[in-house]
Design a protein around this motif. Structure first.
Motif, short mmCIF file in Angstrom:
data_model
loop_
_atom_site.label_atom_id
_atom_site.label_comp_id
_atom_site.label_asym_id
_atom_site.label_seq_id
_atom_site.Cartn_x
_atom_site.Cartn_y
_atom_site.Cartn_z
N SER A 1 -22.12 20.48 -29.52
CA SER A 1 -22.67 18.96 -29.67
C SER A 1 -21.76 18.02 -29.23
CB SER A 1 -23.55 18.73 -30.96
OG SER A 1 -22.20 18.43 -31.98
N VAL A 2 -21.90 16.91 -28.95
CA VAL A 2 -20.96 15.71 -28.57
C VAL A 2 -20.12 15.75 -29.79
CG1 VAL A 2 -20.52 13.37 -28.08
CG2 VAL A 2 -22.36 14.55 -27.04
N ASP A 3 -20.75 15.63 -31.00
CA ASP A 3 -19.90 15.54 -32.33
C ASP A 3 -19.12 16.57 -32.49
OD1 ASP A 3 -21.06 12.88 -32.88
OD2 ASP A 3 -22.58 13.79 -34.19
N ASP A 4 -19.39 17.95 -31.99
CA ASP A 4 -18.41 18.86 -32.20
C ASP A 4 -17.45 18.83 -31.32
OD1 ASP A 4 -20.11 20.24 -34.15
OD2 ASP A 4 -21.44 21.50 -32.82
N ALA B 1 -5.22 26.48 -31.64
CA ALA B 1 -6.21 26.35 -32.53
C ALA B 1 -7.44 25.63 -32.03
CB ALA B 1 -5.45 25.11 -33.65
N GLN B 2 -7.49 25.08 -31.01
CA GLN B 2 -8.67 24.71 -30.25
C GLN B 2 -9.67 25.94 -30.08
OE1 GLN B 2 -7.33 22.47 -27.25
NE2 GLN B 2 -7.74 20.27 -28.22
N SER C 1 -16.12 15.90 -29.76
CA SER C 1 -15.27 15.09 -30.58
C SER C 1 -14.18 15.77 -31.63
CB SER C 1 -16.14 14.13 -31.15
OG SER C 1 -15.22 13.01 -31.73
N GLU C 2 -14.72 16.41 -32.45
CA GLU C 2 -13.91 16.92 -33.54
C GLU C 2 -12.94 18.06 -32.93
OE1 GLU C 2 -14.50 20.09 -37.15
OE2 GLU C 2 -16.04 18.78 -36.83
N LEU C 3 -13.42 18.92 -32.18
CA LEU C 3 -12.76 19.89 -31.41
C LEU C 3 -11.64 19.28 -30.57
CD1 LEU C 3 -12.33 23.03 -30.40
CD2 LEU C 3 -13.77 22.38 -28.36
N LEU C 4 -11.94 18.29 -29.79
CA LEU C 4 -10.69 17.76 -29.05
C LEU C 4 -10.00 16.65 -29.51
CD1 LEU C 4 -13.15 17.68 -25.81
CD2 LEU C 4 -11.28 19.27 -26.25
N GLY C 5 -10.56 16.08 -30.73
CA GLY C 5 -9.68 14.94 -31.31
C GLY C 5 -9.89 13.55 -30.52
N ILE C 6 -11.25 13.50 -29.83
CA ILE C 6 -11.41 12.37 -28.86
C ILE C 6 -12.73 11.68 -29.53
CG2 ILE C 6 -11.96 11.61 -26.65
CD1 ILE C 6 -10.41 13.93 -25.65
#
Length: 76
Positions: free
Chosen positions: A25-28, A49-50, A30-35
């Protein structure tokens, strides 16, 4: 927004695989990329770690010893 994962053999200029990542998802992302979600508009390399976080979120393992991976955001 949808996401694609592109896989390149180390040192290659063209991908040998491109796939939709329906489980992300977009939220996932966002969390994964830190953006922040609204700023996800480009292509992002996945490293270290990504790659581990990507596997936990999607169930897709990444072989960083043999390939480079890029997450691409596309508008629906």
């Amino acid at each position: 927004m949808r996401f694609l994962i592109s896989r390149y053999a180390n040192g290659a200029d063209t991908p040998d695989s491109v796939a939709d990542v329906f489980a992300l998802s977009v939220d996932d992302a966002s969390e994964l990329l830190g953006i922040p979600p609204a700023r996800i508009t480009d292509v992002y390399p996945l490293k270290g770690a990504q790659a581990d976080a990507f596997r936990r979120l999607t169930g897709i393992g990444l072989d960083l010893d043999r390939y480079e991976y890029f997450l691409e955001a596309e508008a629906d």
